[in-house]
Design a protein around this motif. Structure first.
Motif, PDB file in Angstrom:
ATOM      1  N   TYR A   1      41.802  58.070 -43.115  1.00  0.00           N
ATOM      2  CA  TYR A   1      42.848  57.875 -43.966  1.00  0.00           C
ATOM      3  C   TYR A   1      43.349  59.311 -44.323  1.00  0.00           C
TER       4      TYR A   1
ATOM      5  N   THR B   1      48.888  55.471 -43.071  1.00  0.00           N
ATOM      6  CA  THR B   1      48.818  56.336 -44.231  1.00  0.00           C
ATOM      7  C   THR B   1      49.859  57.359 -44.429  1.00  0.00           C
TER       8      THR B   1
ATOM      9  N   ALA C   1      46.823  48.560 -50.297  1.00  0.00           N
ATOM     10  CA  ALA C   1      46.021  49.516 -49.636  1.00  0.00           C
ATOM     11  C   ALA C   1      44.689  49.566 -50.316  1.00  0.00           C
TER      12      ALA C   1
ATOM     13  N   GLN D   1      42.701  54.710 -49.042  1.00  0.00           N
ATOM     14  CA  GLN D   1      44.091  54.942 -48.307  1.00  0.00           C
ATOM     15  C   GLN D   1      45.087  55.319 -49.744  1.00  0.00           C
TER      16      GLN D   1
END
Length: 254
Positions: free
Chosen positions: A9, A92, A142, A146
């Motif tokens: 991420y 991301t 998410a 993230q």
């Protein structure tokens, strides 16, 4: 904290000083717009639908340009970042680019005492983990790592300085926004790539539009984060001013 989540991420720490991070593959080649398509995941689609309904058309296209520029720079000059199409990092980065200016809408900018990037970061953190924030009862969410990566980058997307560390995704948002707003970092991207991105996501009058946003933010919140960037409005104006030789001047009038 998981090392794997850090990598996936974009939470890896990099120097805040951009000059300290040299391109591993300088002399970038042109990147076709077809290679810069946004991710098509359910979460990306939910966020895209939300921001499209909230942002004005100019800011929405700016967000897509920022995403495209970040992808092109990372893939051409910093392949070690691993920003490949379809990766968790790609998703991301897309979420960050699309939500970074959600705090600049007419409604959001004046409804909070927070600097707009701080409000946007907290808002992104909530909506990425809770579909009801964007008006639905169900939808893709998410993972916390993230969502926090996105929020961190949004909160610090105008924290451009040379001390300490930032996350990899924050570096991407600095590259993308500074290029589109003041023409900085042009050496990291091929001119043909910029032309392709602007053709796909036009920027008629963007420099003036963003300059007015910055001025509005500072008039409502004189203490705002953006007030620390000396000469910011002038740099924005020059970027779109043909008489000043701004990088984006030839595109602002299209």
């Amino acid at each position: 904290m998981s090392d794997e989540a850090t990598r996936l991420y974009g939470l890896t720490a990099v120097p805040a000083d951009q000059s300290a991070q040299k391109a591993s593959t300088p002399n970038p080649k042109p990147v076709a717009i077809s290679a810069l398509k946004p991710p098509s995941t359910a979460l990306a689609a939910r966020v895209d639908e939300y921001v499209r309904s909230k942002l004005d058309a100019d800011t929405y296209r700016h967000s897509l340009r920022v995403y495209s520029y970040g992808c092109a720079i990372a893939r051409e000059c910093f392949p070690e970042f691993g920003l490949t199409a379809g990766s968790e990092l790609d998703e991301t980065w897309f979420l960050t680019a699309m939500l970074h200016d959600i705090g600049t809408t007419a409604e959001n900018l004046t409804s909070t005492r927070l600097s707009y990037e701080f409000w946007a970061g907290y808002h992104a953190l909530a909506l990425l983990q809770d579909p009801t924030v964007t008006g639905g009862s169900t939808g893709a969410v998410a993972p916390r790592d993230q969502a926090e990566s996105v929020a961190e980058a949004i909160i610090r997307h105008q924290d451009v300085q040379d001390k300490g560390q930032i996350t990899l995704v924050t570096r991407l948002i600095h590259w993308g926004t500074l290029l589109d707003n003041i023409g900085a970092g042009a050496e990291l991207i091929h001119t043909e790539t910029i032309q392709s991105v602007v053709k796909e996501y036009p920027r008629p009058g963007w420099s003036g539009c963003f300059q007015r946003t910055v001025e509005k933010e500072k008039s409502v919140k004189p203490y705002a984060m953006v007030s620390r960037i000396e000469g910011f409005e002038e740099a924005i104006r020059k970027n779109g001013d043909g008489s000043a030789g701004g990088l984006m001047a030839k595109y602002d009038g299209e």
